[in-house]
Design a protein around this motif. Structure first.
Motif, PDB file in Angstrom:
ATOM      1  N   ILE A   1     -15.165 -54.866 -14.071  1.00  0.00           N
ATOM      2  CA  ILE A   1     -14.059 -54.791 -13.099  1.00  0.00           C
ATOM      3  C   ILE A   1     -13.480 -53.384 -13.005  1.00  0.00           C
ATOM      4  CG2 ILE A   1     -13.454 -57.213 -13.480  1.00  0.00           C
ATOM      5  CD1 ILE A   1     -11.056 -56.260 -15.144  1.00  0.00           C
ATOM      6  N   GLY A   2     -13.802 -52.527 -13.987  1.00  0.00           N
ATOM      7  CA  GLY A   2     -13.195 -51.202 -14.016  1.00  0.00           C
ATOM      8  C   GLY A   2     -14.079 -50.074 -13.543  1.00  0.00           C
ATOM      9  N   THR A   3     -15.327 -50.387 -13.168  1.00  0.00           N
ATOM     10  CA  THR A   3     -16.246 -49.341 -12.713  1.00  0.00           C
ATOM     11  C   THR A   3     -16.918 -49.759 -11.424  1.00  0.00           C
ATOM     12  OG1 THR A   3     -18.080 -50.267 -14.016  1.00  0.00           O
ATOM     13  CG2 THR A   3     -16.731 -48.567 -15.070  1.00  0.00           C
ATOM     14  N   PRO A   4     -17.366 -48.795 -10.614  1.00  0.00           N
ATOM     15  CA  PRO A   4     -18.056 -49.126  -9.358  1.00  0.00           C
ATOM     16  C   PRO A   4     -19.364 -49.873  -9.630  1.00  0.00           C
ATOM     17  CG  PRO A   4     -17.401 -46.812  -9.412  1.00  0.00           C
ATOM     18  CD  PRO A   4     -17.201 -47.340 -10.777  1.00  0.00           C
ATOM     19  N   PRO A   5     -19.820 -50.686  -8.675  1.00  0.00           N
ATOM     20  CA  PRO A   5     -21.094 -51.398  -8.845  1.00  0.00           C
ATOM     21  C   PRO A   5     -22.232 -50.429  -9.170  1.00  0.00           C
ATOM     22  CG  PRO A   5     -19.927 -52.192  -6.910  1.00  0.00           C
ATOM     23  CD  PRO A   5     -19.171 -50.999  -7.390  1.00  0.00           C
ATOM     24  N   GLY A   6     -23.098 -50.837 -10.082  1.00  0.00           N
ATOM     25  CA  GLY A   6     -24.253 -50.024 -10.447  1.00  0.00           C
ATOM     26  C   GLY A   6     -24.009 -49.041 -11.573  1.00  0.00           C
ATOM     27  N   THR A   7     -22.729 -48.842 -11.980  1.00  0.00           N
ATOM     28  CA  THR A   7     -22.425 -47.899 -13.060  1.00  0.00           C
ATOM     29  C   THR A   7     -22.907 -48.462 -14.394  1.00  0.00           C
ATOM     30  OG1 THR A   7     -20.443 -47.175 -11.890  1.00  0.00           O
ATOM     31  CG2 THR A   7     -20.598 -46.597 -14.221  1.00  0.00           C
TER      32      THR A   7
ATOM     33  N   ARG B   1     -18.340 -59.262 -25.037  1.00  0.00           N
ATOM     34  CA  ARG B   1     -18.260 -59.861 -23.697  1.00  0.00           C
ATOM     35  C   ARG B   1     -16.958 -59.424 -23.004  1.00  0.00           C
ATOM     36  NH1 ARG B   1     -20.844 -65.953 -23.986  1.00  0.00           N
ATOM     37  NH2 ARG B   1     -22.143 -65.624 -25.831  1.00  0.00           N
ATOM     38  N   LEU B   2     -15.871 -59.324 -23.786  1.00  0.00           N
ATOM     39  CA  LEU B   2     -14.624 -58.818 -23.208  1.00  0.00           C
ATOM     40  C   LEU B   2     -14.823 -57.385 -22.704  1.00  0.00           C
ATOM     41  CD1 LEU B   2     -12.061 -60.052 -25.903  1.00  0.00           C
ATOM     42  CD2 LEU B   2     -12.380 -60.990 -23.616  1.00  0.00           C
ATOM     43  N   ALA B   3     -15.525 -56.581 -23.524  1.00  0.00           N
ATOM     44  CA  ALA B   3     -15.761 -55.187 -23.141  1.00  0.00           C
ATOM     45  C   ALA B   3     -16.597 -55.105 -21.867  1.00  0.00           C
ATOM     46  CB  ALA B   3     -16.458 -54.447 -24.280  1.00  0.00           C
TER      47      ALA B   3
ATOM     48  N   ASN C   1      -5.653 -60.609 -17.940  1.00  0.00           N
ATOM     49  CA  ASN C   1      -5.856 -61.728 -17.004  1.00  0.00           C
ATOM     50  C   ASN C   1      -7.103 -61.529 -16.151  1.00  0.00           C
ATOM     51  OD1 ASN C   1      -3.548 -63.036 -17.905  1.00  0.00           O
ATOM     52  ND2 ASN C   1      -2.219 -62.110 -16.351  1.00  0.00           N
ATOM     53  N   GLN C   2      -7.259 -60.300 -15.636  1.00  0.00           N
ATOM     54  CA  GLN C   2      -8.430 -60.006 -14.807  1.00  0.00           C
ATOM     55  C   GLN C   2      -9.726 -60.088 -15.629  1.00  0.00           C
ATOM     56  OE1 GLN C   2      -5.531 -58.452 -14.796  1.00  0.00           O
ATOM     57  NE2 GLN C   2      -5.193 -57.197 -12.955  1.00  0.00           N
TER      58      GLN C   2
ATOM     59  N   LYS D   1     -12.810 -62.623 -14.927  1.00  0.00           N
ATOM     60  CA  LYS D   1     -14.194 -62.177 -14.755  1.00  0.00           C
ATOM     61  C   LYS D   1     -15.119 -62.941 -15.692  1.00  0.00           C
ATOM     62  CE  LYS D   1     -17.460 -59.615 -13.045  1.00  0.00           C
ATOM     63  NZ  LYS D   1     -17.887 -59.760 -11.642  1.00  0.00           N
ATOM     64  N   LEU D   2     -14.647 -63.198 -16.921  1.00  0.00           N
ATOM     65  CA  LEU D   2     -15.462 -63.975 -17.858  1.00  0.00           C
ATOM     66  C   LEU D   2     -15.724 -65.381 -17.323  1.00  0.00           C
ATOM     67  CD1 LEU D   2     -14.039 -63.017 -21.384  1.00  0.00           C
ATOM     68  CD2 LEU D   2     -16.321 -62.541 -20.501  1.00  0.00           C
ATOM     69  N   GLU D   3     -14.710 -65.982 -16.715  1.00  0.00           N
ATOM     70  CA  GLU D   3     -14.868 -67.324 -16.143  1.00  0.00           C
ATOM     71  C   GLU D   3     -15.880 -67.302 -14.999  1.00  0.00           C
ATOM     72  OE1 GLU D   3     -14.399 -71.293 -16.092  1.00  0.00           O
ATOM     73  OE2 GLU D   3     -13.404 -69.934 -17.496  1.00  0.00           O
TER      74      GLU D   3
END
Length: 719
Positions: free
Chosen positions: A662-668, A654-656, A610-611, A615-617
């Motif tokens: 959403i699963g990593t800190p910004p900039g990773t 795109r899913l990946a 769902n998340q 994010k894709l949307e």
């Protein structure tokens, strides 16, 4: 030059004459000192001097005799006014005043600092005629003068002719020999000194330790350290400073620190030696700690300490502290020091502050802004991805008549494709640099990057003294075009010439064996060789092995290498994931937080599905705002346009990416492997996402690696 030796009855009368007619002019004897035609008799009819105007010290002494005039000389010497010493000495003898050994040794010392050998020779002649060479202080000053003027033969002759020698004489000779690079002779003289029963002092040990350091004779240096302690000089400043320098240059950090900690009287040189030694050995945090305590100890910062600390800031890219040090440099008046200016320029370059670096470069004097400075500035632009500015500066350098050296050519050749290797090749031939290992290696690398391995091979054959870098570069060149046979041929030739391969050599030859035409057994043999040479655990070698086994379908061997890797880089992960993906069912893998996640097109099996779609949307709205228009020509199903757009938006990569965001800190950075080719629409979308999200995204598809950054892709939109 002729000197007059007076008898004692004449001294009193001469003193009166000197008081009435002596004119001390410290700054009006340049012509006299250049020609050394010293007139000893004062000019007739000269106006009586005003001694208070000539030299303030004249009016401060209650008596004016030999001791007094020597006092003037010694005071000038202590104040490092060596030209004043020579001028005063000349005037004293023009007035026919008496000379003694103290006078001569003082003026000879001044000649040493002024590097005025001609005047020193005249003083030598007088000393010889008047018998003052028997005076140990005169003989010592004489040999010191010759050695500092790089006349070792005359210095040694003066030493041999001395009637008496003391520890200062021996130390001056040893120091002079060491300063002239005669380190082996220095050690022989030291042993002779010990045999003759002369006890060394701390300065003697300092000279000997310096010679041992230059020769890399650390074991002998440790023995001398023992002698230092036995002679009671274990905490002597000068000897300890030399020991610190020796231990640091030998990589013996703890020993250097132990010597420093045992010192009871540390001077600026002691602290500077610690700072420079720690920087040289890459101990950045320890350097900052010592520098901090140096400031707490109230040690005045000298120009010698700024260069290594500023260099440290460049190594760790510490821009804020660099600016503080720059302010201290300006405050201390060291901004015109050549080494400090160059180091500041390099540090700003390493910190990405090219505007500040160029400001320093542009105000350098012609003496400082030499080929080294130009090359460093060009290198700075290249290191910061500013190839165009680097090429422009190289052209400006040529216009201003600065001739490039081998380092300049090897640097500018990396500015591909901004410079033509053919043009640089022609220039290198004209300046006779083409046989240089650094230029030759850079040239062949430039040709290889353009796919011109034949020309690279010609350059390689012309390099006279091929180092391991040249051999490795040529092997990598053949590996890059998949010419396993050519790479192996060079590798075998290198082995015949008894050149030991390093980790980069093994990496190149193993990558060559990953080509489809390579024999499987060849790669395994090289794997065994790398183990025997103890390079198999080097990251570049293990990654190459992993890639080779993955591409050849030997997944079990690939995974064994992967498990044994002490550290892993992007190549390691991509190779193992790609290997599994190529033998799977069209799945894609994403490495996040040491785990691998797989996705299919339209996949809804992930717990965070769902998340991910949310994010894709969100990305879809941002992409449309950025002007994105879906290219539905990449959808081959017979469905309406709206459905085609939905299919594109749910492609597995795109899913990946959405999950990675959403699963990593910004900039990773995100790392993705796809077993099929990335479609053109997804390629466009990923470029835009790299801008919108400020991420580096690396995608390995069936054709190549794609490194997306700032809206651009490393493939140049050709895949």
């Amino acid at each position: 030059m002729t000197f007059k030796t007076l008898t004692k009855p004449q001294i009193k009368q001469t003193s009166k004459t000197l008081r009435s007619r002596f004119s001390l002019q410290l700054h009006t004897h340049q012509r006299l000192l250049q020609t050394h035609n010293v007139a000893l008799k004062p000019q007739s009819g000269s106006k009586p001097p005003n001694l208070s105007e000539a030299h303030p010290v004249f009016c401060k002494s209650p008596q004016q005799n030999l001791v007094y005039y020597n006092h003037l000389l010694f005071q000038c010497s202590r104040e490092n006014r060596n030209r004043g010493v020579v001028d005063l000495f000349v005037e004293i003898h023009r007035s026919g005043f008496f000379i003694d050994g103290s006078t001569l040794s003082c003026v000879l010392k001044a000649c040493s600092f002024l590097f005025d050998r001609n005047f020193g020779i005249q003083v030598h002649n007088y000393s010889l005629k008047s018998g003052f060479l028997e005076d140990v202080s005169v003989g010592t000053a004489l040999l010191d003068m010759y050695l500092k003027n790089e006349n070792v033969e005359e210095g040694r002759r003066a030493f041999d002719e001395m009637g008496a020698r003391n520890v200062v004489s021996w130390t001056s000779l040893l120091t002079g020999y060491a300063q002239n690079g005669l380190n082996v002779e220095t050690l022989k003289l030291f042993l002779r000194m010990l045999v003759e029963g002369m006890k060394p002092n701390p300065f003697t040990f300092s000279a000997v330790i310096g010679a041992l350091t230059d020769e890399g004779m650390v074991e002998a240096g440790i023995q001398v350290h023992t002698m230092v302690i036995k002679n009671g000089f274990g905490v002597a400043t000068f000897a300890s400073n030399s020991l610190i320098n020796m231990y640091f240059k030998s990589g013996m950090i703890r020993d250097a620190r132990a010597v420093f900690d045992s010192m009871t009287d540390r001077n600026a040189v002691s602290w500077n030696s610690m700072v420079a030694g720690l920087v040289t050995n890459g101990l950045h945090l320890e350097t900052l700690d010592v520098f901090y305590h140096m400031r707490l100890a109230g040690v005045k910062l000298t120009k010698m300490v700024f260069a290594p600390v500023i260099k440290l800031c460049g190594n760790i890219k510490e821009l804020g502290f660099s600016r503080q040090l720059h302010c201290q440099v300006l405050k201390g008046g060291f901004e015109y020091d050549k080494n400090i200016r160059t180091t500041l320029m390099l540090t700003y370059s390493k910190c990405g502050e090219m505007d500040n670096a160029f400001k320093i470069f542009s105000v350098m004097s012609d003496e400082v802004r030499n080929v080294v400075s130009w090359t460093a500035m060009i290198s700075g632009y290249l290191q910061n991805g500013m190839a165009e500015q680097a090429v422009n500066l190289f052209c400006q350098m040529s216009r201003e008549g600065i001739k490039p050296n081998d380092f300049t050519y090897s640097t500018i050749l990396t500015a591909q494709p901004g410079v033509s290797p053919f043009e640089m090749h022609a220039q290198a031939i004209k300046r006779n640099y083409v046989k240089s290992p650094s230029v030759g290696t850079a040239l062949l690398d430039a040709y290889v990057k353009r796919g011109n391995v034949d020309e690279a091979s010609k350059v390689f054959q012309r390099i006279e003294e091929k180092d391991i870098v040249a051999w490795s570069a040529m092997i990598c060149g053949y590996a890059q075009i998949g010419d396993t046979e050519g790479a192996v041929r060079i590798f075998v030739q290198m082995a015949k010439e008894k050149i030991k391969p390093n980790e980069y050599t093994f990496s190149g030859i193993i990558n060559a064996c990953a080509a489809p035409t390579a024999g499987v057994e060849q790669g395994k043999q090289l794997h065994a060789w790398s183990i025997k040479s103890r390079f198999n655990n080097a990251l570049c070698v293990s990654s190459a092995l992993l890639t080779m086994y993955s591409k050849r379908g030997d997944i079990e061997s690939a995974f064994e290498v992967f498990k044994r890797q002490r550290e892993r880089d992007l190549v390691s992960w991509n190779s193992i994931i790609s290997g599994y993906a190529q033998h799977g069912y069209g799945r894609k893998a994403l490495e996040v937080k040491n785990k691998t996640y797989t996705f299919l097109a339209g996949d809804v099996s992930h717990p965070l599905s769902n998340q991910i779609y949310a994010k894709l949307e969100e990305l879809s709205c941002q992409l449309k705002g950025a002007g994105y228009q879906p290219d539905t020509s990449y959808v081959f199903q017979d469905v309406d346009e709206e459905h085609k757009e939905a299919i594109l938006s749910q492609h597995s990569e795109r899913l990946a990416i959405a999950f990675g965001l959403i699963g990593t800190p910004p900039g990773t950075p995100l790392q993705i492997v796809k077993n099929l080719r990335v479609c053109g629409d997804c390629h466009t979308v990923i470029k835009l996402i790299s801008i919108l999200e400020g991420r580096d995204i690396v995608v390995r598809d069936s054709n190549r690696f794609h490194h997306f950054k700032g809206g651009l892709c490393s493939c140049g939109d050709y895949w």
